[in-house]
Scaffold this motif. Structure first.
Motif, PDB file in Angstrom:
ATOM      1  N   ALA A 165      -6.519  -3.042  -2.791  1.00  0.00           N
ATOM      2  CA  ALA A 165      -5.340  -3.001  -3.572  1.00  0.00           C
ATOM      3  C   ALA A 165      -4.001  -3.096  -2.768  1.00  0.00           C
ATOM      4  CB  ALA A 165      -5.480  -1.693  -4.179  1.00  0.00           C
ATOM      5  N   GLY A 166      -3.159  -4.034  -3.271  1.00  0.00           N
ATOM      6  CA  GLY A 166      -1.955  -4.191  -2.810  1.00  0.00           C
ATOM      7  C   GLY A 166      -2.105  -5.058  -1.576  1.00  0.00           C
TER       8      GLY A 166
ATOM      9  N   LYS B 232       0.860  -1.159   0.066  1.00  0.00           N
ATOM     10  CA  LYS B 232      -0.072   0.107   0.151  1.00  0.00           C
ATOM     11  C   LYS B 232       0.667   1.336  -0.032  1.00  0.00           C
ATOM     12  CE  LYS B 232      -4.076  -1.873   1.936  1.00  0.00           C
ATOM     13  NZ  LYS B 232      -5.225  -1.816   2.895  1.00  0.00           N
TER      14      LYS B 232
ATOM     15  N   GLU C 224       3.459   1.724  -1.524  1.00  0.00           N
ATOM     16  CA  GLU C 224       3.972   2.037  -2.857  1.00  0.00           C
ATOM     17  C   GLU C 224       3.048   2.650  -3.913  1.00  0.00           C
ATOM     18  OE1 GLU C 224       7.242   1.899  -3.689  1.00  0.00           O
ATOM     19  OE2 GLU C 224       7.754   1.140  -1.410  1.00  0.00           O
ATOM     20  N   ARG C 225       1.729   2.568  -3.336  1.00  0.00           N
ATOM     21  CA  ARG C 225       1.049   3.020  -4.296  1.00  0.00           C
ATOM     22  C   ARG C 225       0.974   4.820  -4.376  1.00  0.00           C
ATOM     23  NH1 ARG C 225      -4.686   1.262  -2.065  1.00  0.00           N
ATOM     24  NH2 ARG C 225      -5.318   2.367  -3.764  1.00  0.00           N
ATOM     25  N   LYS C 226       0.875   5.524  -5.408  1.00  0.00           N
ATOM     26  CA  LYS C 226       0.724   6.778  -5.488  1.00  0.00           C
ATOM     27  C   LYS C 226      -0.212   7.645  -4.448  1.00  0.00           C
ATOM     28  CE  LYS C 226       0.307  10.529  -8.973  1.00  0.00           C
ATOM     29  NZ  LYS C 226       0.028  10.900 -10.483  1.00  0.00           N
TER      30      LYS C 226
END
Length: 136
Positions: free
Chosen positions: A123-124, A62, A64-66
């Motif tokens: 996500a992730g 998580k 690493e997500r933008k």
């Protein structure tokens, strides 16, 4: 450690130093009228930033997500706007800064909602079955 975690931890330390400075200023002057600003600096700046950093360290996918960097940027811009204005409003009596405090507060609130989105998103996140399959 993910970059966003490192940034949150480093920023937390800066807020901690500023919070201690505000506390020392109140203690030395004997004027404790700005204690709400001091509390906000320590709780929102130091403690909450460190908690965000810990969450992202424990959830590197998580982190690493933008959206994690958007969370970091919006949260800290909001604090930089809100906290000095709150301090000046309380310590110096500049009531005209109340709209600035409100604007910064709204940014901080939006950043917290983004964090909630990160936490509740799947996500992730790898499922338990995917994790056990990867370790076989």
């Amino acid at each position: 450690m993910p970059k966003v975690s490192d940034l949150f931890f480093k920023t937390a330390v800066v807020w901690f130093i500023l919070g201690i400075g505000a506390g020392l200023q109140m203690a030395i002057s004997g004027d404790h009228g700005s204690f709400p600003a001091h509390a906000h600096i320590n709780l929102l700046g130091w403690v909450t930033s460190a908690i965000f950093g810990g969450y992202y360290a424990l959830n590197p996918a998580k982190a690493e997500r933008k959206i994690a960097m958007i969370h970091y940027g919006l949260y800290n811009v909001g604090l930089v706007i809100m906290l000095p204005a709150l301090y000046l409003m309380l310590h110096e009596g500049y009531t005209a800064l109340e709209p600035v405090v409100a604007a910064g507060s709204l940014m901080v609130a939006a950043a917290v909602l983004i964090f909630a989105l990160v936490v509740f998103s799947s996500a992730g996140v790898r499922s338990a079955s995917a994790l056990s399959a990867a370790t076989r």
